[in-house]
Design a protein around this motif. Structure first.
Motif, PDB file in Angstrom:
ATOM      1  N   ILE A  17       0.843  -1.190   0.000  1.00 11.89           N
ATOM      2  CA  ILE A  17       0.000   0.000   0.000  1.00 11.89           C
ATOM      3  C   ILE A  17       0.880   1.242   0.000  1.00 11.89           C
ATOM      4  O   ILE A  17       1.841   1.338   0.766  1.00 11.89           O
ATOM      5  N   GLY A  18       0.558   2.196  -0.865  1.00 12.16           N
ATOM      6  CA  GLY A  18       1.307   3.445  -0.884  1.00 12.16           C
ATOM      7  C   GLY A  18       1.202   4.142  -2.227  1.00 12.16           C
ATOM      8  O   GLY A  18       0.373   3.789  -3.072  1.00 12.16           O
ATOM      9  N   ARG A  19       2.077   5.151  -2.420  1.00 12.92           N
ATOM     10  CA  ARG A  19       2.072   5.894  -3.682  1.00 12.92           C
ATOM     11  C   ARG A  19       3.436   6.534  -3.904  1.00 12.92           C
ATOM     12  O   ARG A  19       4.224   6.709  -2.972  1.00 12.92           O
ATOM     13  N   TYR A  20       3.700   6.903  -5.162  1.00 17.00           N
ATOM     14  CA  TYR A  20       4.898   7.643  -5.539  1.00 17.00           C
ATOM     15  C   TYR A  20       4.568   9.129  -5.547  1.00 17.00           C
ATOM     16  O   TYR A  20       3.478   9.535  -5.974  1.00 17.00           O
ATOM     17  N   ILE A  21       5.522   9.944  -5.063  1.00 15.24           N
ATOM     18  CA  ILE A  21       5.327  11.392  -4.991  1.00 15.24           C
ATOM     19  C   ILE A  21       6.509  12.049  -5.682  1.00 15.24           C
ATOM     20  O   ILE A  21       7.651  11.946  -5.222  1.00 15.24           O
ATOM     21  N   SER A  22       6.255  12.711  -6.812  1.00 15.72           N
ATOM     22  CA  SER A  22       7.341  13.312  -7.576  1.00 15.72           C
ATOM     23  C   SER A  22       6.890  14.636  -8.181  1.00 15.72           C
ATOM     24  O   SER A  22       5.761  14.749  -8.667  1.00 15.72           O
ATOM     25  N   PRO A  23       7.767  15.667  -8.168  1.00 13.72           N
ATOM     26  CA  PRO A  23       7.436  16.935  -8.813  1.00 13.72           C
ATOM     27  C   PRO A  23       7.602  16.890 -10.329  1.00 13.72           C
ATOM     28  O   PRO A  23       7.210  17.825 -11.036  1.00 13.72           O
ATOM     29  N   ASP A  24       8.178  15.801 -10.843  1.00 10.37           N
ATOM     30  CA  ASP A  24       8.449  15.670 -12.273  1.00 10.37           C
ATOM     31  C   ASP A  24       7.182  15.205 -12.997  1.00 10.37           C
ATOM     32  O   ASP A  24       6.714  14.078 -12.791  1.00 10.37           O
TER      33      ASP A  24
END
Length: 336
Positions: A17-24
């Motif tokens: 469970i989770g997610r990726y966090i990216s400003p790109d």
């Protein structure tokens, strides 16, 4: 009391469970993390009308009457006024709060003077409140903050100054057993918005000796003319939550992996949810995101929610200051 929908975490067998966090914007999610939520209708009690005392020692959260020296969060002139200890007089033309027209967004996020004044204020307030509650406080440090508006999109500002985040409309606690010690160690390696580091030797002593530490959020409406009508914050009494329903949630950033807790809705009918409607600028809400001591409320699950009873949809403007608190006591007290 209102009935409203909260987003709990859905269990998906066989997947993390989770997610990726990216400003790109070109980032491609590899798809190995699952983040599925289940909208669940629950009762959320008006904590202002609660018959039992809801306090930080017993419930892990508490509403404080705490006028800020900041008359607004907009410009340097207000910072200078704050330095002269001028307490704002907040008029009240309804049962709890002022209600006027909306105004432009504050500029606290990019105002270094404001941050120093408000951070110092929060540290002093929290130290005093916790001491009065019987805790032995050694140090309180505000290490960052987030400013939110119910009209903003995106949950993470990723350190971009002046950027607003939207309300977090899912049930969560900010840390878990693994990430809380990691975050304390990081505060000895990388400074927060204050530019202040915790001494590395102090952090090592805390972690190796079993000393009590906690992460406590201080949440405040920052619109001087309007209380927080839209998307208020709800909090779940930890005494109503079973540990078996905690779920570890991964947050993968470009440079690190963080984690927190989500919550299953298996026992949602037993969860005791509360909120403080129409919070105003002279009030603040403290709640524990993590506490190392095992016999106190350790994780307060919380979520913003769409309040069907709100009198108006004037956008909510709020600040949450995040603090690390080190106590002059052991997390597990001796019974000898």
């Amino acid at each position: 009391m209102v009935r409203a929908s909260l987003a709990y975490q859905k269990v998906v067998p066989g997947q993390r469970i989770g997610r990726y966090i990216s400003p790109d914007p070109s980032f491609q999610d590899p798809g190995d993390l699952c983040d599925v939520r289940e909208e669940t209708e629950v009762e959320i009690q008006n904590a202002r009308l609660a018959t039992e005392v809801l306090s930080w020692p017993t419930a892990g959260f508490e509403l404080l009457q705490a006028p800020t020296r900041m008359q607004s969060f907009e410009d340097e002139s207000e910072v200078r006024k704050a330095g002269r200890n001028e307490i704002p007089a907040v008029p009240c033309n309804s049962p709890w709060f002022p209600y006027r027209s909306s105004r432009s967004a504050p500029k606290f996020q990019t105002n270094t003077g404001s941050r120093k004044v408000y951070y110092s204020e929060v540290q002093s307030l929290l130290s005093e409140v916790l001491e009065k509650a019987g805790a032995k406080v050694e140090r309180v440090m505000v290490f960052d903050h987030t400013i939110r508006s119910s009209t903003a999109s995106g949950l993470n500002t990723l350190g971009v100054r002046g950027k607003w985040a939207g309300p977090a409309t899912f049930v969560h606690a900010d840390y878990n057993e693994r990430s809380a010690p990691q975050r304390l160690q990081q505060l000895a390696q990388t400074p927060g918005y204050t530019g202040v580091l915790l001494p590395a030797e102090d952090v090592q002593k805390v972690l190796s000796s079993g000393q009590r530490f906690a992460f406590i959020n201080v949440w405040r409406s920052i619109d001087p003319l309007n209380p927080a009508f839209d998307y208020p914050l709800s909090l779940c009494d930890p005494r109503s939550v079973e540990e078996e329903d905690w779920m570890n949630y991964e947050m993968v950033y470009p440079d690190r992996v963080g984690s927190r807790l989500s919550l299953s809705n298996r026992a949602a009918a037993s969860h005791k949810w509360y909120y403080y409607p129409e919070m105003r600028i002279d009030e603040c809400l403290i709640f524990s995101c993590y506490d190392r001591r095992p016999d106190v409320p350790r994780f307060v699950f919380h979520s913003a929610f769409d309040d069907p009873s709100a009198r108006t949809k004037i956008p909510r403007q709020s600040i949450e200051a995040r603090t690390a608190v080190i106590f002059d006591e052991l997390a597990l007290k001796s019974t000898i």
